[in-house]
Design a protein around this motif. Structure first.
Motif, PDB file in Angstrom:
ATOM      1  N   SER A  30      76.363  30.891  26.447  1.00 42.24           N
ATOM      2  CA  SER A  30      76.117  31.670  25.245  1.00 42.24           C
ATOM      3  C   SER A  30      75.597  33.340  26.020  1.00 42.24           C
ATOM      4  CB  SER A  30      74.785  31.426  25.157  1.00 42.24           C
ATOM      5  OG  SER A  30      73.608  31.382  26.188  1.00 42.24           O
ATOM      6  N   GLY A  31      76.110  33.238  27.758  1.00 39.35           N
ATOM      7  CA  GLY A  31      75.913  34.550  28.201  1.00 39.35           C
ATOM      8  C   GLY A  31      77.487  34.465  29.088  1.00 39.35           C
ATOM      9  N   VAL A  32      76.930  36.108  29.779  1.00 37.34           N
ATOM     10  CA  VAL A  32      78.120  36.722  30.675  1.00 37.34           C
ATOM     11  C   VAL A  32      78.321  35.501  31.689  1.00 37.34           C
ATOM     12  CG1 VAL A  32      78.834  38.284  31.939  1.00 37.34           C
ATOM     13  CG2 VAL A  32      77.328  38.405  30.078  1.00 37.34           C
ATOM     14  N   LEU A  33      79.584  35.016  32.031  1.00 36.85           N
ATOM     15  CA  LEU A  33      79.994  34.735  33.600  1.00 36.85           C
ATOM     16  C   LEU A  33      80.141  35.518  34.218  1.00 36.85           C
ATOM     17  CD1 LEU A  33      82.137  31.711  32.040  1.00 36.85           C
ATOM     18  CD2 LEU A  33      80.009  31.825  33.079  1.00 36.85           C
ATOM     19  N   THR A  34      79.713  36.143  35.563  1.00 35.75           N
ATOM     20  CA  THR A  34      80.302  37.007  36.271  1.00 35.75           C
ATOM     21  C   THR A  34      81.234  36.717  37.736  1.00 35.75           C
ATOM     22  OG1 THR A  34      78.337  38.364  35.890  1.00 35.75           O
ATOM     23  CG2 THR A  34      79.742  39.125  37.819  1.00 35.75           C
ATOM     24  N   LEU A  35      81.555  37.186  38.031  1.00 33.59           N
ATOM     25  CA  LEU A  35      82.636  36.285  38.689  1.00 33.59           C
ATOM     26  C   LEU A  35      82.565  37.114  40.435  1.00 33.59           C
ATOM     27  CD1 LEU A  35      85.241  35.378  40.248  1.00 33.59           C
ATOM     28  CD2 LEU A  35      86.322  38.303  40.462  1.00 33.59           C
ATOM     29  N   VAL A  36      82.023  35.642  41.341  1.00 32.82           N
ATOM     30  CA  VAL A  36      81.076  36.201  42.242  1.00 32.82           C
ATOM     31  C   VAL A  36      81.536  35.971  43.264  1.00 32.82           C
ATOM     32  CG1 VAL A  36      78.801  35.298  41.236  1.00 32.82           C
ATOM     33  CG2 VAL A  36      80.304  33.692  42.593  1.00 32.82           C
ATOM     34  N   LYS A  37      82.686  35.714  43.675  1.00 35.23           N
ATOM     35  CA  LYS A  37      84.235  35.157  45.038  1.00 35.23           C
ATOM     36  C   LYS A  37      85.637  35.141  44.530  1.00 35.23           C
ATOM     37  CE  LYS A  37      82.053  31.843  47.020  1.00 35.23           C
ATOM     38  NZ  LYS A  37      81.287  31.062  48.401  1.00 35.23           N
ATOM     39  N   SER A  38      86.143  35.491  45.296  1.00 33.52           N
ATOM     40  CA  SER A  38      87.325  34.835  44.857  1.00 33.52           C
ATOM     41  C   SER A  38      88.618  35.473  46.141  1.00 33.52           C
ATOM     42  CB  SER A  38      88.222  35.717  43.683  1.00 33.52           C
ATOM     43  OG  SER A  38      87.916  36.961  43.734  1.00 33.52           O
ATOM     44  N   ALA A  39      89.451  34.725  46.680  1.00 37.24           N
ATOM     45  CA  ALA A  39      90.788  34.925  46.842  1.00 37.24           C
ATOM     46  C   ALA A  39      92.070  34.126  46.005  1.00 37.24           C
ATOM     47  CB  ALA A  39      90.683  34.196  48.302  1.00 37.24           C
ATOM     48  N   SER A  40      93.063  34.722  46.769  1.00 46.07           N
ATOM     49  CA  SER A  40      94.902  34.529  47.071  1.00 46.07           C
ATOM     50  C   SER A  40      95.407  34.888  47.517  1.00 46.07           C
ATOM     51  CB  SER A  40      95.375  35.583  45.299  1.00 46.07           C
ATOM     52  OG  SER A  40      96.321  34.565  45.153  1.00 46.07           O
ATOM     53  N   ALA A  41      95.541  33.600  48.298  1.00 53.18           N
ATOM     54  CA  ALA A  41      96.420  33.707  49.322  1.00 53.18           C
ATOM     55  C   ALA A  41      98.045  34.758  50.059  1.00 53.18           C
ATOM     56  CB  ALA A  41      97.509  32.982  49.910  1.00 53.18           C
ATOM     57  N   LEU A  42      98.286  35.835  48.649  1.00 55.40           N
ATOM     58  CA  LEU A  42      99.142  36.684  48.007  1.00 55.40           C
ATOM     59  C   LEU A  42      98.419  37.691  46.856  1.00 55.40           C
ATOM     60  CD1 LEU A  42     102.903  34.620  48.053  1.00 55.40           C
ATOM     61  CD2 LEU A  42     101.402  36.175  49.627  1.00 55.40           C
ATOM     62  N   THR A  43      98.983  38.794  47.325  1.00 57.25           N
ATOM     63  CA  THR A  43      98.429  39.485  46.231  1.00 57.25           C
ATOM     64  C   THR A  43      98.625  39.373  44.077  1.00 57.25           C
ATOM     65  OG1 THR A  43      99.476  41.290  47.765  1.00 57.25           O
ATOM     66  CG2 THR A  43      98.287  42.196  45.593  1.00 57.25           C
ATOM     67  N   TRP A  44      97.192  39.320  43.751  1.00 58.45           N
ATOM     68  CA  TRP A  44      96.812  38.695  43.153  1.00 58.45           C
ATOM     69  C   TRP A  44      98.274  39.447  41.833  1.00 58.45           C
ATOM     70  CZ3 TRP A  44      93.444  34.784  41.815  1.00 58.45           C
ATOM     71  CH2 TRP A  44      92.617  34.937  42.615  1.00 58.45           C
ATOM     72  N   VAL A  45      99.014  39.232  41.047  1.00 58.36           N
ATOM     73  CA  VAL A  45      99.658  39.373  39.619  1.00 58.36           C
ATOM     74  C   VAL A  45      98.721  40.272  38.766  1.00 58.36           C
ATOM     75  CG1 VAL A  45     101.713  38.996  38.161  1.00 58.36           C
ATOM     76  CG2 VAL A  45     101.520  37.943  40.085  1.00 58.36           C
ATOM     77  N   GLN A  46      97.923  39.752  39.047  1.00 60.48           N
ATOM     78  CA  GLN A  46      96.727  39.705  37.633  1.00 60.48           C
ATOM     79  C   GLN A  46      95.752  38.898  38.165  1.00 60.48           C
ATOM     80  OE1 GLN A  46      97.533  38.147  33.768  1.00 60.48           O
ATOM     81  NE2 GLN A  46      95.195  39.155  32.907  1.00 60.48           N
ATOM     82  N   PRO A  47      94.768  40.343  38.877  1.00 60.02           N
ATOM     83  CA  PRO A  47      93.141  39.113  39.463  1.00 60.02           C
ATOM     84  C   PRO A  47      92.482  38.916  38.699  1.00 60.02           C
ATOM     85  CG  PRO A  47      93.245  41.592  39.233  1.00 60.02           C
ATOM     86  CD  PRO A  47      94.382  41.729  39.146  1.00 60.02           C
ATOM     87  N   PRO A  48      91.271  38.221  39.095  1.00 61.55           N
ATOM     88  CA  PRO A  48      90.576  37.728  37.736  1.00 61.55           C
ATOM     89  C   PRO A  48      89.108  38.434  37.231  1.00 61.55           C
ATOM     90  CG  PRO A  48      90.180  36.757  39.845  1.00 61.55           C
ATOM     91  CD  PRO A  48      91.305  37.924  40.708  1.00 61.55           C
TER      92      PRO A  48
END
Length: 127
Positions: free
Chosen positions: A31-49
């Protein structure tokens, strides 16, 4: 915490033309917002989260790889009550795919899609 280790198809062999990737869709059924707090991809994201996923909406991201570099990384989303959803993946050229997700603090998550092969596309329903 579901951990999935999926072997590659036996009728296909890896090659330099093989690409590895994870295209993930996260469906926010809270019922609420999900907020990205951390992320990583070994190579540059094709489409970032996406930075946020509103209630009732979905967000997508794509983590790439190639024959020399496995697609791997993680995302952590936090609900307004502090609960978290974490998704980690490793999709190598050779060997089994490893995909792990965990929902803490009252969240739950269900996966839908195929987790085998080199180009994985799946959805997680977070509630």
């Amino acid at each position: 915490m579901p951990t999935v280790s999926v072997p590659k198809p036996t009728n296909e062999q890896p090659s330099p033309q093989t690409t590895e990737s994870l295209k993930a869709t996260l469906m926010n059924q809270t019922s609420g917002v999900l907020t990205l707090v951390k992320s990583a991809s070994a190579l540059t994201w094709v489409q970032p989260p996406p930075g946020t996923i509103a209630a009732g909406q979905s967000g997508q991201f794509t983590s790439p790889g190639d024959f020399s570099n496995a697609a791997n990384g993680y995302v952590v989303y936090q609900a307004t009550n502090g609960a978290t959803f974490t998704l980690q993946w490793a999709i190598p050229s050779v060997g089994k795919n490893s995909i792990t997700w965990q929902a803490d603090g009252g969240l739950s998550a269900q996966e839908s899609g195929s987790l085998d092969g080199w180009n994985v596309s799946a959805a997680w329903f977070i509630s």
